[in-house]
Enzyme design. Sequence first.
Site, PDB file in Angstrom:
ATOM      1  N   THR A 171      33.681  -7.968 -37.991  1.00 43.37           N
ATOM      2  CA  THR A 171      33.021  -7.435 -39.196  1.00 43.37           C
ATOM      3  C   THR A 171      31.763  -6.689 -38.751  1.00 43.37           C
ATOM      4  OG1 THR A 171      33.811  -9.110 -40.710  1.00 43.37           O
ATOM      5  CG2 THR A 171      31.667  -8.182 -41.224  1.00 43.37           C
ATOM      6  N   GLY A 225      33.650 -16.370 -44.597  1.00 41.18           N
ATOM      7  CA  GLY A 225      33.157 -15.852 -45.864  1.00 41.18           C
ATOM      8  C   GLY A 225      33.075 -16.855 -46.998  1.00 41.18           C
TER       9      GLY A 225
HETATM   10  N1  ASP Z   1      32.655 -12.571 -43.433  1.00 38.77           N
HETATM   11  C1  ASP Z   1      33.908 -11.903 -43.350  1.00 38.77           C
HETATM   12  C2  ASP Z   1      34.811 -12.424 -44.421  1.00 38.77           C
HETATM   13  O1  ASP Z   1      34.857 -13.618 -44.638  1.00 38.77           O
HETATM   14  C3  ASP Z   1      34.601 -12.060 -42.037  1.00 38.77           C
HETATM   15  C4  ASP Z   1      33.729 -11.911 -40.830  1.00 38.77           C
HETATM   16  O2  ASP Z   1      32.518 -11.750 -40.908  1.00 38.77           O
HETATM   17  O3  ASP Z   1      34.295 -11.918 -39.742  1.00 38.77           O
HETATM   18  O4  ASP Z   1      35.525 -11.647 -45.019  1.00 38.77           O
END
Ligand code: ASP
Length: 304
Positions: A171, A225
Amino acid sequence: MYGMAIHGGAGALPRAEMSLEGEDKYRAGLSEAIDAGFGLLECGGSSLDAVTRAVMLLEDNPLFNAARGAVFTLEGRNELDAAIMDGETLRAGAVCGVTHIKNPVELARAVMDKSQYVMLVGAGAEEFASSQGFSLVPESYFHTPERWRQLERILAGDLGLSPLTISHIGTVGAVALDARGRLAAATSTGGMTGKRYQRVGDSPIIGAGTYADDRSCAVSATGHGEIFIRAAVAHDICARMRFGGRSIGAAVREVVLEELPALGGEGGVIAIDANAAIAIEFNSEGMFRASRVQGEEAKIAIYR
Ligand code: ASP
């Protein structure tokens, strides 16, 4: 004083699995993005433009889990989420579950600048995009063989890498302070590998994965998340500064090293305050990250 920080996801590959060559590629991607964003700040550009630019470059880079190179859903699609926030006015824009937008952060910016809404979803977000002159790209644009293999490994129950670890790689996000004292934050993601039911994580949720307020700081998060939403991570960090009198470093440490682990939440954040103090913290093995403040060289790191 101006400065910025970027991330390319927490839960970096376990060190043993990362080759030196692989590490160099990630570093090059981070370096390109921080240079571009910081270059805008140096020329007097706005923090909003700097975070937009840096995140767009990371979205275009297939190594990171955002736009091109996003992880696959269980059905083998790429559903993209992004958000942006302006700390001066508390305006914000977000999109969730878009599947044909080359740069979701750019669309989030258009939602903020050109609509009366904060968050648009799926087909509606894409209809708005078309009305704003965005061209839609085919779904195949986002596909990479590497992400496809990760989905296959998860489907096959390969626990050599935990699904959490696989999912958390990449991300992207950016936070910046410009010379006029304005803060901004942006985040973009493909979410978690194998997600289904049009699941949406924290990244596009204002206050969870993304938040900016000139009275405290700008935050972009990465990690599991569901937990980050429950902990309202980005807003909690800002509130600890604004109402609790914490420094940015203390606020970030409390949330990432105390609140999140108590809920089983793995990941990290980048944050910058109105004095260009940068705080970066993660409770995972690594986090792809880079930062730079006025008068200093860029710092790039992956592991501790
Ligand atoms: N936070 C992101 C999600 O849960 C994933 C990540 O940060 O890798 O969609």
